[in-house]
Design a protein around this motif. Structure first.
Motif, PDB file in Angstrom:
ATOM      1  N   ASP A   1      -6.417   6.925  34.827  1.00 49.09           N
ATOM      2  CA  ASP A   1      -6.549   5.580  34.280  1.00 49.09           C
ATOM      3  C   ASP A   1      -8.010   5.262  33.948  1.00 49.09           C
ATOM      4  OD1 ASP A   1      -5.319   3.006  33.625  1.00 49.09           O
ATOM      5  OD2 ASP A   1      -6.470   2.227  35.324  1.00 49.09           O
ATOM      6  N   CYS A   2      -8.934   5.813  34.728  1.00 49.02           N
ATOM      7  CA  CYS A   2     -10.367   5.622  34.442  1.00 49.02           C
ATOM      8  C   CYS A   2     -10.728   6.253  33.107  1.00 49.02           C
ATOM      9  CB  CYS A   2     -11.207   6.234  35.558  1.00 49.02           C
ATOM     10  SG  CYS A   2     -10.969   5.484  37.182  1.00 49.02           S
TER      11      CYS A   2
ATOM     12  N   ARG B   1      -8.720   6.805  30.600  1.00 49.33           N
ATOM     13  CA  ARG B   1      -8.095   6.049  29.501  1.00 49.33           C
ATOM     14  C   ARG B   1      -8.916   4.817  29.142  1.00 49.33           C
ATOM     15  NH1 ARG B   1      -3.399   7.644  32.146  1.00 49.33           N
ATOM     16  NH2 ARG B   1      -3.326   5.749  33.398  1.00 49.33           N
ATOM     17  N   LYS B   2      -9.420   4.104  30.145  1.00 50.43           N
ATOM     18  CA  LYS B   2     -10.192   2.883  29.870  1.00 50.43           C
ATOM     19  C   LYS B   2     -11.550   3.215  29.253  1.00 50.43           C
ATOM     20  CE  LYS B   2      -7.970   0.069  33.436  1.00 50.43           C
ATOM     21  NZ  LYS B   2      -8.145  -0.645  34.731  1.00 50.43           N
TER      22      LYS B   2
ATOM     23  N   ARG C   1     -17.138   4.576  38.468  1.00 50.65           N
ATOM     24  CA  ARG C   1     -15.751   4.249  38.778  1.00 50.65           C
ATOM     25  C   ARG C   1     -15.459   4.660  40.227  1.00 50.65           C
ATOM     26  NH1 ARG C   1     -16.621   1.893  34.898  1.00 50.65           N
ATOM     27  NH2 ARG C   1     -15.429   1.698  32.948  1.00 50.65           N
TER      28      ARG C   1
ATOM     29  N   THR D   1      -3.368  13.093  30.097  1.00 55.10           N
ATOM     30  CA  THR D   1      -2.581  11.904  29.764  1.00 55.10           C
ATOM     31  C   THR D   1      -3.096  11.198  28.503  1.00 55.10           C
ATOM     32  OG1 THR D   1      -3.988  10.528  31.189  1.00 55.10           O
ATOM     33  CG2 THR D   1      -2.053  11.550  32.199  1.00 55.10           C
TER      34      THR D   1
ATOM     35  N   GLU E   1     -10.978   4.402  25.614  1.00 57.44           N
ATOM     36  CA  GLU E   1     -10.067   3.577  24.820  1.00 57.44           C
ATOM     37  C   GLU E   1     -10.609   3.399  23.398  1.00 57.44           C
ATOM     38  OE1 GLU E   1      -7.888  -0.822  25.025  1.00 57.44           O
ATOM     39  OE2 GLU E   1      -9.347  -0.216  26.544  1.00 57.44           O
TER      40      GLU E   1
END
Length: 567
Positions: A336-337, A339-340, A330, A359, A343
């Motif tokens: 956000d990395c 979370r993806k 990444r 988060t 997931e």
């Protein structure tokens, strides 16, 4: 004129500017000094008191700065000249204490260790694994024999003397391990061709043997060649430019660009299918270890070559039947990395104190190895400030790890019970009892009164308390993140050799290949042999069915274990 001692309040706190000199007004009044002069003297005293206080504050800040710099110097000296290992021996009953020169730490330190905490509470050390002998090494290798004959002239000499010469066997002398250099050889592939003629009509046609699909179209690449290149770089840390030099010396001038293109191509065509399957399986699990480490990519759109990118790494639980290690490239370390990548995961995530994971809507577990490292870093040689207290924190961590070693063989439910049980006087403390004392000790510190590495450790402990306590509610998780850090280590060592990835495609391919190699190693397979097998069978299978299932090729599959398990 009386002079006050240090217990007097300063002029700004007393409300009377002359409070530091209580008989000043009376003295001036006796001599009928005008009020204007008295006011001027009082203002001078106030200014002097303020300046003095400013100097004192500045002096304290300098002392703190000097102490911090001395601590940094001591830490750097330990990094350069001292031992690199943080590991300390686990203490068993009747053994000496962890730090031989630290017998009075509890009394010397600012905060004492709770009375119930004793070194004798720590369970016995687990016996170390037996080291491999020479016989073990020999047994793991294929064997051949070489018999050295007696020279014929020697035998004839004895016969000429009228002696009877009889062969009675052979005597073992020694074992040697030889090296057979690798061989590069071209295989010219031909397909048999037949002419078939219909006898009735006389019509003829040609038929050709069906040739297996190539690994890469219009390329001389083979499964054995590509797997060897991959193993050299990603398992042995041998950069492509060095492989290029080695191949050249062996009359095979293969350029690093060609090797890189081969690696990226097979990763995209074949290996990524296994990689995505492993990702799905680890997300379906109940425990994941996570960490990240920097990587530099030179040609990334919209970013300078000097920008730091990251490899995110996941590892399955130590107690899982399927050991999985996954790398993800990444461009950043943003939440956000995370979370993806994670997931769909709903279990317990074990990580360090990095805030990007905060988060995620999952259960977080902290890492006691990181906590222990904070205490270890707070005991720099030659800096007394904070060292004693840091040793106490280190002892608490060592005691906790020793307890975990003693219950490692228990089931998840048994381990959860052992962690939370109430111990008798003659029994070692449970994890919950150790932590009760530990947090009472940590909470007794006032962060405003400490500085340097000790303050860093205290703040880290208080901020991570919730996550560090998670293992008390989950018997299936470990107390440290060492599982994933061990998976990252080969990448970090290899990075010292190859330094960077040239492109994003190269970084993604590296993530895929490191994932497969580390997963193979975690499941006790020979990575090079396993990858060669995968690359041998997938081209033909995907030629017939691009969506063919690959579960039978995963490292824990019975057939893979039977063929490629390490000795």
């Amino acid at each position: 004129m009386a002079v006050t001692d240090g217990t007097e309040k300063n002029s700004t706190e007393s409300g009377n500017p002359c409070s530091a000199f209580p008989d000043l007004s009376n003295c001036l009044s006796e001599y009928s000094v005008p009020s204007e002069i008295i006011g001027s003297i009082q203002e001078t005293i106030v200014a002097f008191q303020r300046s003095l206080e400013e100097y004192r504050i500045c002096d304290r800040k300098k002392d703190q700065k000097i102490a911090a710099l001395e601590e940094q110097i001591a830490c750097l000296k330990r990094v350069i000249f001292g031992p690199r290992r943080e590991k300390s021996p686990l203490i068993a009953p009747n053994q000496g204490i962890l730090f031989p020169n630290d017998t009075d730490v509890a009394t010397q330190a600012k905060v004492e260790v709770p009375a119930k905490s004793k070194e004798t509470d720590i369970p016995k050390k687990i016996a170390p694994k037996r080291k491999r002998s020479q016989k073990d090494i020999y047994d793991a290798l294929p064997h051949d024999t070489k018999t050295v004959p007696i020279h014929g002239e020697v035998l004839q000499w004895y016969k000429d003397k009228g002696m009877l010469v009889e062969k009675v066997g052979k005597e073992f002398i020694r074992t040697e391990v030889i090296h057979i250099p690798e061989i590069f050889k071209c295989i010219d592939v031909f397909a048999e061709k037949y002419k078939v003629t219909d006898l009735a009509s006389g019509v003829a046609k040609y038929i050709t043997a069906e040739v297996p699909a190539p690994l890469i179209e219009h390329s001389f690449a083979s499964a054995s060649l590509v797997s060897h290149i991959i193993s050299n770089k990603y398992q042995s840390g041998l950069p492509l430019y060095r492989q290029e030099q080695i191949f050249k010396h062996r009359n095979f001038p293969l350029s690093r660009t060609t090797m890189a293109n081969m690696t990226i191509k097979v990763s995209d065509l074949y290996l990524k299918r296994l990689y995505l399957r492993l990702h799905r399986l680890i997300i379906e699990g109940n425990v994941i270890h996570s960490d990240e480490t920097p990587i530099q990519v030179l040609k990334e759109p919209g970013r300078k070559a000097q920008k730091k990118s990251y490899m995110w790494v996941l590892a399955s639980s130590k107690r899982s039947e399927r050991q999985i290690r996954l790398f993800f490239y990444r461009a950043s370390r943003a939440g956000d990395c995370a979370r993806k990548i994670l997931e769909g995961f709903s279990g317990v995530l074990i990580s360090d104190g990095y805030s990007a994971y905060d988060t995620l809507q999952i259960i977080r577990g902290g890492c006691w190895a990181h906590m222990r490292r904070k205490w270890f870093e707070a005991i720099p040689t030659g800096v007394p400030s904070g060292g004693e207290n840091a040793r106490i924190g280190l002892k608490f961590c060592d005691k906790l790890f020793a307890f975990e070693h003693s219950i490692e063989s228990l089931s998840d439910d048994e381990r959860l019970h052992a962690r939370n049980m109430t111990s008798d006087k003659d029994e070692p403390q449970s994890a919950r009892e150790i932590l009760k004392e530990y947090w009472e000790w940590v909470d007794s510190f006032n962060e405003k009164e400490i500085s340097g590495k000790l303050k860093t450790a205290i703040v880290y402990a208080k901020n991570q308390k919730e996550y560090l306590n998670t293992f008390l509610e989950h018997g299936e998780i470990e107390i440290s993140n060492n599982q994933v850090e061990n998976a990252i280590r080969p990448f970090v060592v290899g990075r010292k050799g190859w330094l960077f990835s040239d492109s994003v495609d190269g970084a993604d391919a590296s993530a895929v290949i490191y994932s497969l190699i580390e997963t193979a190693k975690a499941n006790n397979l020979n990575p090079e042999q396993w990858i060669e097998h995968v690359l041998s069978v997938l081209p033909e299978r995907f030629a017939y069915d691009p969506n063919d299932n690959v579960d039978d090729l995963l490292p824990w599959a019975d057939d893979m274990q039977a063929k490629f398990k390490q000795a």
